[in-house]
Design a protein around this motif. Structure first.
Motif, short mmCIF file in Angstrom:
data_model
loop_
_atom_site.label_atom_id
_atom_site.label_comp_id
_atom_site.label_asym_id
_atom_site.label_seq_id
_atom_site.Cartn_x
_atom_site.Cartn_y
_atom_site.Cartn_z
N THR A 180 -8.83 4.49 28.70
CA THR A 180 -8.89 3.95 27.34
C THR A 180 -7.58 4.24 26.62
O THR A 180 -6.87 5.19 26.95
N TYR A 181 -7.27 3.43 25.63
CA TYR A 181 -6.05 3.65 24.85
C TYR A 181 -6.13 4.95 24.07
O TYR A 181 -5.10 5.62 23.86
N ASP B 74 -6.34 -2.31 33.53
CA ASP B 74 -5.82 -2.52 32.18
C ASP B 74 -6.74 -3.42 31.36
O ASP B 74 -6.96 -3.19 30.16
N ALA C 258 -9.62 -1.45 30.10
CA ALA C 258 -9.25 -0.67 28.91
C ALA C 258 -9.26 -1.55 27.67
O ALA C 258 -9.68 -1.11 26.58
#
Length: 271
Positions: free
Chosen positions: A82-83, A186, A189
Motif C-alpha cells: 500500500t502507498y 502496483d 496497491a
C-alpha cells in the motif's frame, strides 16, 4: 594492534557479519549543493529508469529519480503493498536530501505514492515539498480510476509492450513477463488506495493534463482543487497524449522550470 577474529567451537575463525546493504531509494545520489531538487516518482509496472530521456537538471533544479522496491535494481525486495506502508521508509530515505527547496513530480499512478509521502513528511514534522506536480491523475477521492484496474495478465503484457515502445525501446518477452508481475502488484496497491473525501496538502499544486490523453482525460482532474490552500493550484493543459511525458517535451520542462524557479529564485534557466 587489531583484534583477532572470533573463533567457533571447532577453532575456525568466525566470519564477521557484513552490514546490510542500504536500500537504493534514488537511482543516483544527488550531486548538487545549490538550487533546488525535483524528485520524480515512477508509475505502475516500471521503475526509475522510465525517466531515462529526461535531463539531469530542469532550470536550477537537480532531477532525482525515486526507485521504489520490487522492481529494477530492487527487484528482490518485497513489494510495498500500500502507498501508506511505503510512505514511512520512503521519507526516511529521502530526509537527508531535503535540505534545500524541493518538489515532487508524478505521472498517473506515480502521483499517489508522492501524495502519501507529502502527508508522511508533514506528520513527522519534516520539510515538505514546495510544490507537487500532478500529471494525468484523478484526485484521490475520485479514485481508484483507470482501465488497467480491470485488465487481465495478457492485456497488461500488451500495455507494458506499448509503454516500452513509447519510451523508445523494444519489448523483450521475458522482461515483459517479469514486468507484468510488478505491474499487477502496483495495480493492487492502486485498488487499495481509497479516500473518502479530500484532505489538505501542505504544498502548492500544479496539475498537468494532456489534451489527447484518453487514459486520464484532463476533465477528470478538477478534483485536485480541494487539496491545496485557496489559490494554491495551477492548472496546465499541454498538447500530447498519455505517454508523451516520457520524452520530456520542452513545454513540460518549461512548466516545471517556471514553478521550480519560485522555490529557488534566480534559477530560471531551462534544462
Amino acid at each position: 594492534m587489531s583484534a583477532l577474529p572470533a573463533e567457533s567451537a571447532g577453532g575456525t575463525p568466525t566470519p564477521k557479519a557484513r552490514p546490510a546493504r542500504p536500500a537504493k531509494w534514488l537511482l543516483r545520489r544527488p550531486k548538487s549543493h545549490d538550487g533546488a531538487r525535483i524528485f520524480l516518482f515512477p508509475y505502475a509496472g516500471v521503475g526509475a529508469s522510465m525517466y531515462a530521456l529526461w535531463p539531469e537538471r530542469i532550470g536550477g533544479a537537480e532531477v532525482c529519480l525515486v526507485q521504489l522496491p520490487g522492481r529494477e535494481t530492487r527487484l528482490r525486495e518485497p513489494h510495498f503493498a500500500t502507498y501508506e506502508e511505503l510512505a514511512g521508509p520512503l521519507v526516511e530515505a529521502l530526509a537527508p536530501y531535503l535540505d534545500r527547496p524541493f518538489a515532487f513530480f508524478g505521472h498517473c499512478s506515480g502521483v499517489l505514492p508522492a501524495v502519501e509521502a507529502v502527508r508522511e513528511l508533514a506528520r513527522r514534522g519534516l520539510p515538505v515539498p514546495g510544490r507537487l506536480f500532478v500529471s494525468s491523475q484523478v484526485a484521490p477521492h475520485d479514485g481508484p480510476y483507470g482501465r488497467l484496474l480491470d485488465l487481465g495478465e495478457d492485456e497488461l503484457a500488451g500495455e507494458l509492450a506499448a509503454l516500452t515502445r513509447a519510451a523508445g525501446g523494444e519489448p523483450h518477452p521475458e522482461l515483459i513477463e517479469l514486468g507484468v508481475s510488478v505491474l499487477a502488484a502496483d495495480i493492487e496497491a492502486n485498488r487499495r488506495y481509497r479516500v473518502a473525501e479530500p484532505f489538505a496538502l501542505p504544498t502548492a499544486l500544479t496539475t498537468i493534463g494532456w489534451r489527447g490523453d484518453e487514459v486520464i482525460p484532463p476533465a477528470l482532474m478538477a478534483g485536485w482543487s480541494a487539496y491545496a490552500p485557496q489559490g494554491g493550484v495551477r492548472e496546465v493543459l499541454l498538447e500530447g497524449e498519455h505517454y508523451d511525458f516520457l520524452k520530456a517535451p520542452a513545454p513540460l520542462l518549461q512548466v516545471l522550470a517556471q514553478d521550480l524557479a519560485e522555490l529557488a529564485p534566480g534559477t530560471e534557466e531551462t534544462a
